[in-house]
Write an enzyme that holds these catalytic residues in place. Structure first.
Site, PDB file in Angstrom:
ATOM      1  N   ASP A 241       0.636  -1.436   0.001  1.00 51.54           N
ATOM      2  CA  ASP A 241      -0.010   0.065   0.085  1.00 51.54           C
ATOM      3  C   ASP A 241       0.880   1.334   0.065  1.00 51.54           C
ATOM      4  O   ASP A 241       0.512   2.332  -0.891  1.00 51.54           O
ATOM      5  CB  ASP A 241      -0.695   0.053   1.285  1.00 51.54           C
ATOM      6  CG  ASP A 241      -1.907   1.160   1.006  1.00 51.54           C
ATOM      7  OD1 ASP A 241      -2.546   1.400   0.156  1.00 51.54           O
ATOM      8  OD2 ASP A 241      -2.071   1.857   2.188  1.00 51.54           O
ATOM      9  N   HIS A 246       4.556   5.108  -2.883  1.00 48.57           N
ATOM     10  CA  HIS A 246       4.875   6.149  -2.294  1.00 48.57           C
ATOM     11  C   HIS A 246       6.425   6.545  -1.771  1.00 48.57           C
ATOM     12  O   HIS A 246       7.145   7.447  -2.028  1.00 48.57           O
ATOM     13  CB  HIS A 246       3.769   6.827  -1.307  1.00 48.57           C
ATOM     14  CG  HIS A 246       2.344   6.436  -1.685  1.00 48.57           C
ATOM     15  ND1 HIS A 246       2.024   7.057  -2.788  1.00 48.57           N
ATOM     16  CD2 HIS A 246       1.383   6.123  -0.914  1.00 48.57           C
ATOM     17  CE1 HIS A 246       0.733   6.702  -2.929  1.00 48.57           C
ATOM     18  NE2 HIS A 246       0.246   6.279  -1.822  1.00 48.57           N
TER      19      HIS A 246
END
Ligand code: BG6
Length: 544
Positions: A241, A246
């Site tokens: 995730d 990111h």
């Protein structure tokens, strides 16, 4: 100001949460800021029929809740007039044909044939990405190579194999230059500023290497849980995730070589080079390089919260990790043997994202030990959120007859330096997609390289289910094993840095006072949690 003459956004999945929270508020703010050309149309699609009035009401509520600026109702009503709904079953080719005719007709009416920017935004479950791309291709909507673009959100696959397949499916109809993969972290101002900070200033680059930097930590902590996203999160976990996308992107920005220009592919080449330089983790050694955690019940800002396994739709014996920490090395001349420690988790003490660059100690300490009791190696902290800025922590002589060397801070804070609101990441990214600037978007090879890095850890974890879950209390900084990961190298995580006097610049000035008060209150709660739950945490530096 817009350079495009006309733009049509097609949002697949208009009734979903992403459109409600992010896309429509971002488009509305672009409209308010006069970033959109006068000729713009938003076509939302979905499987079920929608009553226009009810849909507009629903979207208006989202805009009211999430718009970063206040607005007149008249503006909102004009904006909503540019939005229409097109019922479309994703598998039905005739529905795509009628979508294509609607677009064609609109271009004709505007007299902007072949010049209209067309953005096909997939705000749908990832399983449908390939199918949508293929249907668009079949009805000729992918044909205009310079103006038709696909925009999609992570997850880009579930693992390396599925990511390769997805890229293949998308590229069967669209050229790679037409595919805009969003990593919303890249749209954040503070993240973009890493490049400005590194490459617009001559004084940091000479020390930005293994000779001066001891290690780098990247923390992306959240105090929220999974917010009713169990369907997605149960199959993802913290590593997929947050780290695969990111956080690895943040690492690339810190570690990349200077680009020759800011042309999209040049910047992306330099970033992908970093991913290719990361020392591969051997599956059998993954336990030395990565740790995982899952939250138990606990307290967040004075409120009791449940354990992960009791969240709605989470399996009672779920082994999904809600915390992950990873140690990586970038094997090149600049970074050889400088560890990068990455950590992220849900239900941690507070929401904070920051990158901390820890400098090496001075080679020889000439001051008497009595003078350096509070000494801590210098560091540069890039505060990404919630307060945005940069802090340089170094040492100074405390005034007085006694010789005391104490740590002090020098800071740059967005809301002090710039008297303007920072745009939301989605505004920046949608605007760039309209303009055809792909710098902040993920290219296929970046996604694949990022999967390659995390696959050995995922494989090792899948083969060795955790035996200690849940292993950290909500409201703390994660499991003890995360301390162990970094302590094994004689280092430690530092508590996040505070940017005193600063508040997030994304908030409206009218609410800033309220926010400052709320922040102070939440900090009190956070420090209570810290004192109680993290006896091992090292204190942050003494304030100047
Ligand atoms: C998303 C993740 O990509 O980023 C979420 O799927 C996470 O789980 C979110 O909460 C964090 O984004 P931000 O911008 O709030 O830090």
């Amino acid at each position: 100001m817009p350079s495009s003459k006309a733009v049509i956004f097609v949002i697949f999945g208009l009734a979903g949460d992403l459109s409600w929270r992010k896309l429509c508020p971002a488009l509305f703010n672009l409209y308010l800021d006069k970033r959109l050309p006068e000729k713009f149309l938003i076509i939302g699609t979905g499987r079920s029929p929608q009553d226009t009035k009810a849909l507009n009401k629903h979207l208006s509520e989202g805009i009211q809740k999430f718009s970063r600026q206040t607005y007149a109702d008249e503006d909102l009503q004009t904006f909503l007039k540019a939005l229409c709904y097109h019922q479309l079953d994703l598998k039905d080719s005739t529905a795509y044909e009628s979508l294509a005719s609607q677009i064609k007709q609109q271009e004709k009416d505007w007299q902007t044939e072949k010049e209209t920017e067309q953005l096909y935004y997939m705000a749908t479950p990832p399983a449908s990405f390939g199918q949508i791309a293929s249907m668009l291709g079949k009805v000729g909507l992918a044909k205009n190579r310079s103006h038709a673009r696909l925009v999609l959100e992570k997850p880009f696959g579930h693992d390396l194999e599925s990511a390769l397949q997805l890229n293949k499916d998308l590229q069967a109809h669209f050229d790679e230059s037409q595919i805009y993969r969003i990593d919303h972290y890249l749209g954040k101002e503070t993240v973009q500023n890493i490049l400005a900070f590194r490459f617009a200033n001559p004084m940091f680059e000479p020390i930005w290497n293994r000779h001066y930097i001891d290690h780098v930590t990247i923390t992306v902590a959240e105090d929220i849980g999974i917010e009713n996203r169990a369907d997605y999160y149960e199959n993802a976990g913290a590593l997929r995730d947050m780290i695969q996308n990111h956080i690895l992107q943040l690492l690339c920005l810190v570690a990349m070589e200077p680009p020759i220009s800011f042309e999209a592919n040049e910047v992306r080449n330099k970033k992908v080079n970093v991913l290719h330089s990361i020392r591969p983790i051997e599956e059998s050694h993954a336990y030395q390089m990565a740790v995982r955690g899952q939250y138990n019940s606990g307290w967040i800002q004075g409120e009791p919260v449940d354990e992960y396994r009791k969240e709605a739709n989470v399996k009672p014996k779920s082994n999904t990790e809600t915390f992950a920490a990873v140690k990586l090395f970038v094997d090149n001349w600049r970074w050889r043997d400088v560890p990068f420690y990455l950590r992220t988790g849900k239900r941690l003490t507070e929401k904070v994202s920051e990158i901390s660059i820890r400098f090496r100690d001075v080679p020889h300490q000439a001051f008497p030990s009595s003078a350096t009791l509070g000494y801590q190696p210098g560091r540069l902290v890039i505060c990404i959120q919630p307060t945005e800025g940069i802090v340089l922590k170094f040492h100074a002589k405390q005034p007085g007859q006694e010789l005391r060397i104490v740590p002090v801070n020098m800071h740059f804070c967005y809301n002090e330096a710039f008297n303007q609101r920072v745009p939301e990441a989605y505004e920046t990214l949608l605007w760039d997609a309209v303009e055809g600037d792909a710098t902040l978007f993920m290219r296929a090879d970046q996604v694949e390289a990022a999967w390659q890095i995390v696959m050995p850890i995922l494989n090792f974890w899948a083969a060795n289910p955790p035996i200690d879950f849940p292993n950290y209390a909500a409201g703390t900084w994660g499991p003890q094993t995360a301390e162990g990961l970094i302590a094994a190298d004689g280092r430690y995580w530092l508590n996040p840095t505070s940017l005193d006097g600063c508040y997030p610049s994304t908030i409206d000035n009218k609410v800033s006072e309220k926010a400052t008060a709320a922040k102070a209150a939440s900090k009190q709660g956070a420090s209570k949690n810290r004192d109680k739950k993290q006896p091992n945490a090292k204190p942050d530096m003494v304030k100047a």
